[in-house]
Design a protein around this motif. Structure first.
Motif, mmCIF file in Angstrom:
data_model
loop_
_atom_site.group_PDB
_atom_site.id
_atom_site.type_symbol
_atom_site.label_atom_id
_atom_site.label_comp_id
_atom_site.label_asym_id
_atom_site.label_seq_id
_atom_site.Cartn_x
_atom_site.Cartn_y
_atom_site.Cartn_z
ATOM 1 N N SER A 132 9.361 3.375 -15.068
ATOM 2 C CA SER A 132 7.630 2.714 -15.064
ATOM 3 C C SER A 132 7.798 1.210 -14.397
ATOM 4 N N LEU A 133 8.347 0.666 -14.693
ATOM 5 C CA LEU A 133 8.125 -0.697 -14.336
ATOM 6 C C LEU A 133 8.666 -0.803 -12.812
ATOM 7 N N LEU A 134 9.330 -0.147 -11.767
ATOM 8 C CA LEU A 134 9.451 -0.493 -10.959
ATOM 9 C C LEU A 134 8.542 0.381 -9.804
ATOM 10 N N GLU A 135 8.163 1.548 -10.601
ATOM 11 C CA GLU A 135 7.390 2.609 -9.772
ATOM 12 C C GLU A 135 5.991 1.922 -8.508
ATOM 13 N N PRO A 136 5.290 1.169 -9.623
ATOM 14 C CA PRO A 136 4.414 0.260 -9.356
ATOM 15 C C PRO A 136 4.737 -0.187 -7.874
ATOM 16 N N MET A 137 5.593 -1.523 -7.784
ATOM 17 C CA MET A 137 5.028 -2.179 -6.616
ATOM 18 C C MET A 137 6.266 -1.409 -5.934
ATOM 19 N N VAL A 138 6.773 0.200 -5.934
ATOM 20 C CA VAL A 138 7.712 0.705 -5.001
ATOM 21 C C VAL A 138 6.216 1.592 -4.468
ATOM 22 N N ALA A 139 5.124 2.064 -4.684
ATOM 23 C CA ALA A 139 4.506 2.356 -4.798
ATOM 24 C C ALA A 139 3.772 2.055 -3.676
ATOM 25 N N TYR A 140 2.938 0.282 -4.146
ATOM 26 C CA TYR A 140 2.528 -0.915 -3.304
ATOM 27 C C TYR A 140 3.212 -0.732 -1.836
ATOM 28 N N LEU A 141 4.412 -1.012 -1.992
ATOM 29 C CA LEU A 141 5.235 -1.091 -0.136
ATOM 30 C C LEU A 141 5.099 -0.114 0.460
ATOM 31 N N ILE A 142 5.182 0.843 -0.097
ATOM 32 C CA ILE A 142 5.636 2.289 0.812
ATOM 33 C C ILE A 142 3.934 2.179 0.886
ATOM 34 N N GLU A 143 2.587 1.916 0.964
ATOM 35 C CA GLU A 143 1.332 2.190 1.639
ATOM 36 C C GLU A 143 0.967 0.799 2.340
ATOM 37 N N ARG A 144 2.202 0.088 2.915
ATOM 38 C CA ARG A 144 1.639 -1.103 2.719
ATOM 39 C C ARG A 144 2.786 -1.202 4.217
ATOM 40 N N THR A 145 3.507 -0.950 4.379
ATOM 41 C CA THR A 145 4.629 -0.917 4.729
ATOM 42 C C THR A 145 5.375 0.135 5.433
ATOM 43 N N ARG A 146 5.850 0.670 6.336
ATOM 44 C CA ARG A 146 6.390 2.062 7.327
ATOM 45 C C ARG A 146 8.049 2.419 6.812
ATOM 46 N N LEU A 147 8.274 1.054 5.325
ATOM 47 C CA LEU A 147 9.946 1.295 4.856
ATOM 48 C C LEU A 147 9.452 2.946 3.796
ATOM 49 N N SER A 148 10.303 3.608 4.038
ATOM 50 C CA SER A 148 11.016 5.118 3.326
ATOM 51 C C SER A 148 10.920 4.424 1.426
ATOM 52 N N ARG A 149 10.746 5.450 1.083
ATOM 53 C CA ARG A 149 10.525 5.120 -0.712
ATOM 54 C C ARG A 149 12.024 4.483 -1.132
ATOM 55 N N VAL A 150 13.084 5.213 -0.633
ATOM 56 C CA VAL A 150 14.712 5.206 -0.446
ATOM 57 C C VAL A 150 14.996 3.364 -0.299
ATOM 58 N N TRP A 151 14.436 3.104 1.167
ATOM 59 C CA TRP A 151 14.862 1.817 1.142
ATOM 60 C C TRP A 151 13.264 0.863 0.177
#
Length: 467
Positions: free
Chosen positions: A329-348
């Motif tokens: 749960s600590l990792l998910e917020p920033m992962v979701a944010y960068l997916i929305e802001r970049t073209r990188l995949s969730r894995v990367w």
């Protein structure tokens, strides 16, 4: 008008999945480790009573505020607060508070992973009988051997981080949801097994008396610690519940669901204390040993009671699961944010962020051995030093990160979130998301979010510096 949009990252299948996810976020080392030892230090039942009151008046309103922001905007915390602020004709800079919270979550994960790694090491140690028949100094020496070995700690830190990243990389449905559907029921089963064993020790009533004996003379002693722990135990202030709220179905009652999560987290904390204290008493040990309760006192107890090896193994598997569900749960917020802001995949995105957390976590690893003499914020002989090698006082690297995240950024994050929901978002938007039919209940919820919770957080925040 209700907001029926769905998060681009997916969503929980039902209200109960959100409850599992949010409870998994809240139930961590704070519930299984910190709550029992704080109860031991601050007088048992007196601390428990103050904790329950503070959960209702501070923790629950902040939790409610954070979750409703996420569900209203259906985005990562920073984007959610930016869009909702703009919609309310307020500054988009409110998103900075959420961004700071997400960075704080990554900093917490960096050392949380190290402590989670300790639990993995203890699963192996207890399982092979390392603590059978040991005395107090030997139990302390075994923990010291772990923390003094940077390679061993790095190995477990790496494994724990990989496990957390693996769940996040698989996505909301295939990763988070499927994993939590297994881990959370397992956590409750293991806790009940531990409770069942405690009932056979002959000291169960002694443990119950210690937990719930009400000594009015110790009420004020535990007030501030209870207030602080109530706030921190629900995993608020970093955006975890905000992003989980973004995945929550609109048809679910937000108020009832958040109350259910708070009750479950509190229940687990109480159950952990009820299960652990009889074991401590059965071994003739002191329940007020403080932070060493988990890694020194309890292993010592498990090594001296009947079936202790099996019970100890169950306990540390329980601890590892609790730490794991909180870590993701600590990792998910920033992962979701960068997916929305970049073209990188969730894995990367997950790999990059997990690596950064792992790298920062090496500082915590080294704080207990090679960098043990590196001290920050040293005050001696009337002089202040930002950094000094070999000083008597001051904080090590781990201490600095812990103080910054837990005592400064967490309460500030919670304060900004509850003020945003109560004062910046429109009253009707809050009413729509809460879906509270009773005007009196809505007025009470808004009063707690607007006045009581912010005041409580400010008291906690001021107390950290006063102490």
């Amino acid at each position: 008008m209700a907001n029926d949009q769905v998060s681009v990252h997916g969503g929980w299948a039902s209200r109960w999945v959100f409850i599992l996810a949010a409870t998994g976020s809240a139930v961590g080392l704070g519930s299984i480790w910190k709550f029992p030892y704080m109860t031991g230090i601050y007088g048992g039942g007196a601390f428990v009573i103050m904790f329950l009151v503070c959960i209702a008046l501070i923790g629950l309103p902040v939790m409610l505020a954070e979750t409703l922001i996420g569900r209203r905007a259906r985005q990562s915390p920073a984007n959610a607060m930016r869009d909702l602020a703009v919609a309310a004709a307020r500054s988009p800079r409110w998103s900075w508070a959420a961004l700071a919270g997400m960075v704080n979550a990554l900093l917490i994960l960096s050392f949380y992973s190290v402590v989670g790694g300790w639990s993995l090491d203890y699963i192996l140690g207890v399982g092979r009988g390392d603590f059978q028949g040991v005395d107090g100094p030997k139990a302390g020496a075994l923990f010291g051997a772990l923390t003094s070995d940077p390679w061993r700690m790095t190995l477990w830190h790496t494994l724990f981080m990989v496990l957390s990243a693996w769940v996040i990389a698989k996505g909301v449905v295939n990763g988070l949801e499927k994993t939590l559907r297994i881990l959370m029921p397992l956590l409750f089963v293991l806790l009940l097994l531990l409770l069942g064993y405690s009932m056979t020790t002959g000291h169960f009533m002694e443990g119950l008396h210690f937990m719930f004996h009400f000594d009015t003379s110790r009420l004020m002693e535990g007030l501030l610690p209870a207030m602080g722990h109530a706030f921190f135990s629900l995993s608020v202030g970093v955006g975890s519940l905000m992003i989980y709220g973004a995945y929550m179905p609109k048809s679910s009652s937000l108020g009832k669901t958040v109350v259910a999560v708070a009750l479950l987290d509190t229940f687990v904390s109480l159950l952990a204390g009820v299960a652990l204290f009889p074991i401590v008493f059965a071994a003739g040990l002191n329940p007020g040993e403080g932070p060493g309760l988990m890694f020194v006192t309890l292993p010592l107890a498990f090594g001296s009671v009947t079936m202790g090896q099996i019970v100890g193994l169950v306990f540390f598997v329980l601890v590892a699961i609790a730490a794991w569900t909180s870590a993701i749960s600590l990792l998910e917020p920033m992962v979701a944010y960068l997916i929305e802001r970049t073209r990188l995949s969730r894995v990367w995105v997950t790999v990059i962020l997990a690596f950064i957390c792992w790298l920062v976590g090496l500082g915590t690893v080294l704080s207990f051995n090679l960098w043990e003499q590196a001290k920050f914020f040293v005050s001696e002989a009337g002089h202040f030093h930002l950094y000094q090698w070999g000083a008597e006082g001051g904080l090590n690297f781990f201490g600095v990160i812990d103080f910054l995240t837990s005592r400064i950024m967490l309460p500030l994050g919670g304060l900004f979130f509850v003020v945003f929901a109560a004062w910046v978002m429109g009253r009707e938007q809050v009413r729509d998301e809460l879906s509270v039919r009773s005007p009196a209940l809505f007025a009470l919820a808004l009063f707690l979010m607007r006045y009581v919770a912010p005041l409580g957080i400010l008291i906690v925040f001021a107390a950290q510096f006063w102490n």
